[in-house]
Write a protein that holds these residues in place. Sequence first.
Motif, PDB file in Angstrom:
ATOM      1  N   ASP A 236       0.726  -1.362   0.060  1.00 33.39           N
ATOM      2  CA  ASP A 236      -0.127  -0.141   0.085  1.00 33.39           C
ATOM      3  C   ASP A 236       0.752   1.268   0.130  1.00 33.39           C
ATOM      4  O   ASP A 236       0.712   2.305  -0.621  1.00 33.39           O
ATOM      5  CB  ASP A 236      -0.891   0.027   1.155  1.00 33.39           C
ATOM      6  CG  ASP A 236      -0.337  -0.045   2.655  1.00 33.39           C
ATOM      7  OD1 ASP A 236       0.683  -0.581   2.743  1.00 33.39           O
ATOM      8  OD2 ASP A 236      -1.141   0.393   3.454  1.00 33.39           O
ATOM      9  N   ALA A 237       2.070   1.177   0.793  1.00 31.59           N
ATOM     10  CA  ALA A 237       2.968   2.484   0.782  1.00 31.59           C
ATOM     11  C   ALA A 237       3.603   2.660  -0.604  1.00 31.59           C
ATOM     12  O   ALA A 237       3.822   3.471  -1.232  1.00 31.59           O
ATOM     13  CB  ALA A 237       3.931   2.228   1.740  1.00 31.59           C
ATOM     14  N   PHE A 238       4.019   1.393  -1.143  1.00 32.81           N
ATOM     15  CA  PHE A 238       4.539   1.523  -2.364  1.00 32.81           C
ATOM     16  C   PHE A 238       3.642   2.137  -3.572  1.00 32.81           C
ATOM     17  O   PHE A 238       4.075   2.943  -4.207  1.00 32.81           O
ATOM     18  CB  PHE A 238       5.061   0.140  -2.990  1.00 32.81           C
ATOM     19  CG  PHE A 238       5.529  -0.014  -4.634  1.00 32.81           C
ATOM     20  CD1 PHE A 238       6.816   0.331  -4.577  1.00 32.81           C
ATOM     21  CD2 PHE A 238       4.657  -0.132  -5.528  1.00 32.81           C
ATOM     22  CE1 PHE A 238       7.585   0.248  -6.034  1.00 32.81           C
ATOM     23  CE2 PHE A 238       5.467  -0.204  -6.727  1.00 32.81           C
ATOM     24  CZ  PHE A 238       6.660   0.012  -7.118  1.00 32.81           C
ATOM     25  N   GLU A 239       2.406   1.610  -3.428  1.00 31.82           N
ATOM     26  CA  GLU A 239       1.318   2.097  -4.354  1.00 31.82           C
ATOM     27  C   GLU A 239       1.106   3.502  -4.219  1.00 31.82           C
ATOM     28  O   GLU A 239       1.058   4.443  -5.458  1.00 31.82           O
ATOM     29  CB  GLU A 239      -0.076   1.344  -4.162  1.00 31.82           C
ATOM     30  CG  GLU A 239      -1.077   1.682  -4.964  1.00 31.82           C
ATOM     31  CD  GLU A 239      -2.361   0.971  -4.524  1.00 31.82           C
ATOM     32  OE1 GLU A 239      -3.467   0.959  -5.602  1.00 31.82           O
ATOM     33  OE2 GLU A 239      -2.313   0.262  -3.565  1.00 31.82           O
ATOM     34  N   ARG A 240       1.195   4.014  -3.147  1.00 29.38           N
ATOM     35  CA  ARG A 240       0.910   5.556  -2.797  1.00 29.38           C
ATOM     36  C   ARG A 240       2.229   6.339  -3.304  1.00 29.38           C
ATOM     37  O   ARG A 240       2.184   7.532  -3.518  1.00 29.38           O
ATOM     38  CB  ARG A 240       0.770   5.754  -1.210  1.00 29.38           C
ATOM     39  CG  ARG A 240      -0.621   5.613  -0.984  1.00 29.38           C
ATOM     40  CD  ARG A 240      -0.967   6.179   0.547  1.00 29.38           C
ATOM     41  NE  ARG A 240      -0.006   6.063   1.547  1.00 29.38           N
ATOM     42  CZ  ARG A 240       0.151   4.862   2.201  1.00 29.38           C
ATOM     43  NH1 ARG A 240      -0.538   3.957   2.093  1.00 29.38           N
ATOM     44  NH2 ARG A 240       1.146   4.978   3.170  1.00 29.38           N
ATOM     45  N   LEU A 241       3.454   5.849  -2.903  1.00 28.86           N
ATOM     46  CA  LEU A 241       4.768   6.661  -3.009  1.00 28.86           C
ATOM     47  C   LEU A 241       5.540   6.490  -4.075  1.00 28.86           C
ATOM     48  O   LEU A 241       6.348   7.292  -4.683  1.00 28.86           O
ATOM     49  CB  LEU A 241       5.628   6.487  -1.756  1.00 28.86           C
ATOM     50  CG  LEU A 241       5.033   6.661  -0.358  1.00 28.86           C
ATOM     51  CD1 LEU A 241       5.844   6.074   0.701  1.00 28.86           C
ATOM     52  CD2 LEU A 241       4.725   8.117  -0.243  1.00 28.86           C
ATOM     53  N   PHE A 242       5.297   5.206  -4.736  1.00 26.54           N
ATOM     54  CA  PHE A 242       6.168   5.183  -6.077  1.00 26.54           C
ATOM     55  C   PHE A 242       5.589   5.865  -7.323  1.00 26.54           C
ATOM     56  O   PHE A 242       4.395   5.723  -7.753  1.00 26.54           O
ATOM     57  CB  PHE A 242       6.291   3.632  -6.428  1.00 26.54           C
ATOM     58  CG  PHE A 242       7.157   3.364  -7.633  1.00 26.54           C
ATOM     59  CD1 PHE A 242       8.783   3.488  -7.503  1.00 26.54           C
ATOM     60  CD2 PHE A 242       6.853   3.125  -8.918  1.00 26.54           C
ATOM     61  CE1 PHE A 242       9.394   3.249  -8.502  1.00 26.54           C
ATOM     62  CE2 PHE A 242       7.432   2.888  -9.975  1.00 26.54           C
ATOM     63  CZ  PHE A 242       9.093   2.789  -9.686  1.00 26.54           C
ATOM     64  N   ASP A 243       6.336   6.757  -8.058  1.00 28.90           N
ATOM     65  CA  ASP A 243       6.032   7.610  -8.909  1.00 28.90           C
ATOM     66  C   ASP A 243       6.693   7.172 -10.284  1.00 28.90           C
ATOM     67  O   ASP A 243       7.949   7.738 -10.502  1.00 28.90           O
ATOM     68  CB  ASP A 243       6.354   8.987  -8.811  1.00 28.90           C
ATOM     69  CG  ASP A 243       5.652  10.151  -9.733  1.00 28.90           C
ATOM     70  OD1 ASP A 243       4.927   9.565 -10.734  1.00 28.90           O
ATOM     71  OD2 ASP A 243       6.390  11.236  -9.692  1.00 28.90           O
ATOM     72  N   PRO A 244       5.927   6.553 -11.160  1.00 32.04           N
ATOM     73  CA  PRO A 244       6.836   6.086 -12.570  1.00 32.04           C
ATOM     74  C   PRO A 244       7.362   7.396 -13.246  1.00 32.04           C
ATOM     75  O   PRO A 244       8.223   6.983 -13.859  1.00 32.04           O
ATOM     76  CB  PRO A 244       5.770   5.217 -13.058  1.00 32.04           C
ATOM     77  CG  PRO A 244       4.732   4.786 -12.137  1.00 32.04           C
ATOM     78  CD  PRO A 244       4.716   5.899 -11.096  1.00 32.04           C
ATOM     79  N   GLU A 245       6.511   8.199 -13.348  1.00 30.33           N
ATOM     80  CA  GLU A 245       6.857   9.472 -14.232  1.00 30.33           C
ATOM     81  C   GLU A 245       8.264   9.970 -13.551  1.00 30.33           C
ATOM     82  O   GLU A 245       9.036  10.273 -14.466  1.00 30.33           O
ATOM     83  CB  GLU A 245       5.868  10.411 -14.051  1.00 30.33           C
ATOM     84  CG  GLU A 245       6.290  11.792 -14.729  1.00 30.33           C
ATOM     85  CD  GLU A 245       4.938  12.612 -14.956  1.00 30.33           C
ATOM     86  OE1 GLU A 245       5.148  13.703 -15.428  1.00 30.33           O
ATOM     87  OE2 GLU A 245       3.931  12.476 -14.050  1.00 30.33           O
TER      88      GLU A 245
END
Length: 160
Positions: A131-140
């Motif tokens: 859940d934290a990865f999903e919120r914090l990881f920014d592919p852009e």
Amino acid sequence: MTGNDHDPDYTRIVADADVLAADLLVGGASRATLDVLRAHSWLTLVATERLLDDAEAVVAELADGSLAADWREHLEERAVIVEQPEGDHPALAAAYRGNATQVVSLDEQLLGAKAAAALGGRIDVSVRPPDAFERLFDPESVYELVFEEPYPGPDSDPRS
């Protein structure tokens, strides 16, 4: 393990065995995490044989041995498999040996402050729950940092 031997690659990500199994069997944040990888051909899943063994065993126990074997074969085709020294944690070995900067795990031992303190200065890696990865990881931002050009958006179907 010394920090000098780890050459961080921001496009390489490790999903621990529990996250891989949850992606297949449960969905939720684990599936959303793996969907990010599947939607971007320039992101690489890194694993060790032991990590895949662990994930396959969970799927075989909770679902079906045939499904687990087929699923593992699919993972092996998509992941970069690296060596794991005896005694190392599979996800941490994958990160270190595969130069990954992100580990996504549900393992409380990896997510705790004690683990973060032990890893600090030794390896450039973030360990987060899905859940934290999903919120914090920014592919852009990762794409623009690594490739020094504008982010083109997702380039793969995460369901293929």
